[in-house]
Design a protein around this motif. Structure first.
Motif, PDB file in Angstrom:
ATOM      1  N   MET A   5      41.353  21.269  48.664  1.00 32.26           N
ATOM      2  CA  MET A   5      40.695  22.469  48.174  1.00 32.26           C
ATOM      3  C   MET A   5      41.351  22.886  46.865  1.00 32.26           C
ATOM      4  N   SER A   6      40.553  23.178  45.865  1.00 28.25           N
ATOM      5  CA  SER A   6      41.058  23.610  44.572  1.00 28.25           C
ATOM      6  C   SER A   6      40.704  25.079  44.381  1.00 28.25           C
ATOM      7  N   TYR A   7      41.680  25.882  43.971  1.00 28.49           N
ATOM      8  CA  TYR A   7      41.418  27.306  43.750  1.00 28.49           C
ATOM      9  C   TYR A   7      42.452  27.880  42.796  1.00 28.49           C
ATOM     10  N   ARG A   8      42.194  29.106  42.368  1.00 29.02           N
ATOM     11  CA  ARG A   8      43.100  29.838  41.475  1.00 29.02           C
ATOM     12  C   ARG A   8      43.265  31.226  42.053  1.00 29.02           C
ATOM     13  N   LEU A   9      44.496  31.627  42.303  1.00 33.96           N
ATOM     14  CA  LEU A   9      44.797  32.951  42.830  1.00 33.96           C
ATOM     15  C   LEU A   9      45.611  33.713  41.801  1.00 33.96           C
ATOM     16  N   GLU A  10      45.149  34.905  41.457  1.00 32.84           N
ATOM     17  CA  GLU A  10      45.896  35.808  40.579  1.00 32.84           C
ATOM     18  C   GLU A  10      46.350  36.984  41.424  1.00 32.84           C
ATOM     19  N   LYS A  11      47.649  37.147  41.588  1.00 32.88           N
ATOM     20  CA  LYS A  11      48.193  38.235  42.403  1.00 32.88           C
ATOM     21  C   LYS A  11      48.120  39.553  41.642  1.00 32.88           C
ATOM     22  N   ARG A  12      47.865  40.603  42.378  1.00 31.49           N
ATOM     23  CA  ARG A  12      47.701  41.952  41.817  1.00 31.49           C
ATOM     24  C   ARG A  12      48.823  42.324  40.855  1.00 31.49           C
ATOM     25  N   GLU A  13      50.057  41.998  41.212  1.00 29.90           N
ATOM     26  CA  GLU A  13      51.196  42.394  40.375  1.00 29.90           C
ATOM     27  C   GLU A  13      51.237  41.658  39.032  1.00 29.90           C
ATOM     28  N   SER A  14      50.462  40.600  38.873  1.00 29.65           N
ATOM     29  CA  SER A  14      50.442  39.872  37.600  1.00 29.65           C
ATOM     30  C   SER A  14      49.290  40.299  36.687  1.00 29.65           C
ATOM     31  N   ILE A  15      48.442  41.198  37.157  1.00 36.38           N
ATOM     32  CA  ILE A  15      47.275  41.632  36.389  1.00 36.38           C
ATOM     33  C   ILE A  15      47.677  42.740  35.422  1.00 36.38           C
ATOM     34  N   PRO A  16      47.487  42.538  34.107  1.00 33.53           N
ATOM     35  CA  PRO A  16      47.837  43.573  33.125  1.00 33.53           C
ATOM     36  C   PRO A  16      47.005  44.841  33.315  1.00 33.53           C
ATOM     37  N   GLU A  17      47.645  46.002  33.076  1.00 29.12           N
ATOM     38  CA  GLU A  17      46.970  47.294  33.159  1.00 29.12           C
ATOM     39  C   GLU A  17      47.026  47.980  31.799  1.00 29.12           C
ATOM     40  N   ILE A  18      45.930  48.624  31.441  1.00 33.28           N
ATOM     41  CA  ILE A  18      45.825  49.323  30.156  1.00 33.28           C
ATOM     42  C   ILE A  18      45.181  50.676  30.408  1.00 33.28           C
ATOM     43  N   ASP A  19      45.714  51.710  29.774  1.00 37.20           N
ATOM     44  CA  ASP A  19      45.102  53.035  29.794  1.00 37.20           C
ATOM     45  C   ASP A  19      44.681  53.381  28.372  1.00 37.20           C
ATOM     46  N   LYS A  20      43.392  53.695  28.194  1.00 35.41           N
ATOM     47  CA  LYS A  20      42.906  54.085  26.865  1.00 35.41           C
ATOM     48  C   LYS A  20      41.634  54.899  26.993  1.00 35.41           C
ATOM     49  N   TYR A  21      41.491  55.896  26.150  1.00 35.22           N
ATOM     50  CA  TYR A  21      40.268  56.689  26.045  1.00 35.22           C
ATOM     51  C   TYR A  21      39.758  57.214  27.381  1.00 35.22           C
ATOM     52  N   GLY A  22      40.664  57.571  28.288  1.00 38.32           N
ATOM     53  CA  GLY A  22      40.263  58.160  29.561  1.00 38.32           C
ATOM     54  C   GLY A  22      39.935  57.153  30.654  1.00 38.32           C
ATOM     55  N   ILE A  23      40.165  55.873  30.397  1.00 39.99           N
ATOM     56  CA  ILE A  23      39.888  54.857  31.414  1.00 39.99           C
ATOM     57  C   ILE A  23      41.162  54.073  31.732  1.00 39.99           C
ATOM     58  N   HIS A  24      41.238  53.604  32.972  1.00 41.86           N
ATOM     59  CA  HIS A  24      42.338  52.739  33.415  1.00 41.86           C
ATOM     60  C   HIS A  24      41.738  51.366  33.680  1.00 41.86           C
TER      61      HIS A  24
END
Length: 116
Positions: A1-20
């Motif tokens: 089985m081939s797959y790609r998992l991105e864990k929550r802690e590795s996802i970049p977060e940005i706050d701008k113009y009232g949105i997260h």
């Protein structure tokens, strides 16, 4: 089985113009995915030169302003916005944003730095 998992802690977060934003890695060059959360809306008007923006409303409700036309959305709705359409929105919402092709910063054009 081939797959790609991105864990929550590795996802970049940005706050701008009232949105997260949680900006997930591109699925491929033709598709980007972002989790968008806002308590008041996106306080900036912009358009994208190349990407179609497709929003799926997971929670809440609000109003999109697309080339000054009002479009009401609520939980469960999907809104697809063509390139070169001026966008901003108000409301309390949690959304998935899918961009096709994948969003590139050089393709975003700001038309109004703040709305309210």
């Amino acid at each position: 089985m081939s797959y790609r998992l991105e864990k929550r802690e590795s996802i970049p977060e940005i706050d701008k113009y009232g949105i997260h934003l949680n900006v997930y890695p591109e699925i491929h060059e033709n598709c980007g995915v972002v989790l968008v959360q806002t308590k008041e809306g996106h306080n900036q008007e912009f358009y994208d030169l190349n990407s179609t923006f497709t929003y799926i409303i997971l929670e809440g409700k609000g109003t999109y302003y697309l080339n000054d036309a009002e479009v009401e959305v609520s939980k469960g709705d999907m809104l697809s916005i063509e390139p070169k359409t001026r966008i901003y929105y108000k409301g309390t919402m949690k959304m998935v944003l899918i961009t096709t092709p994948a969003w590139r910063p050089e393709n975003e054009v700001e038309t109004k730095p703040t709305i309210w």
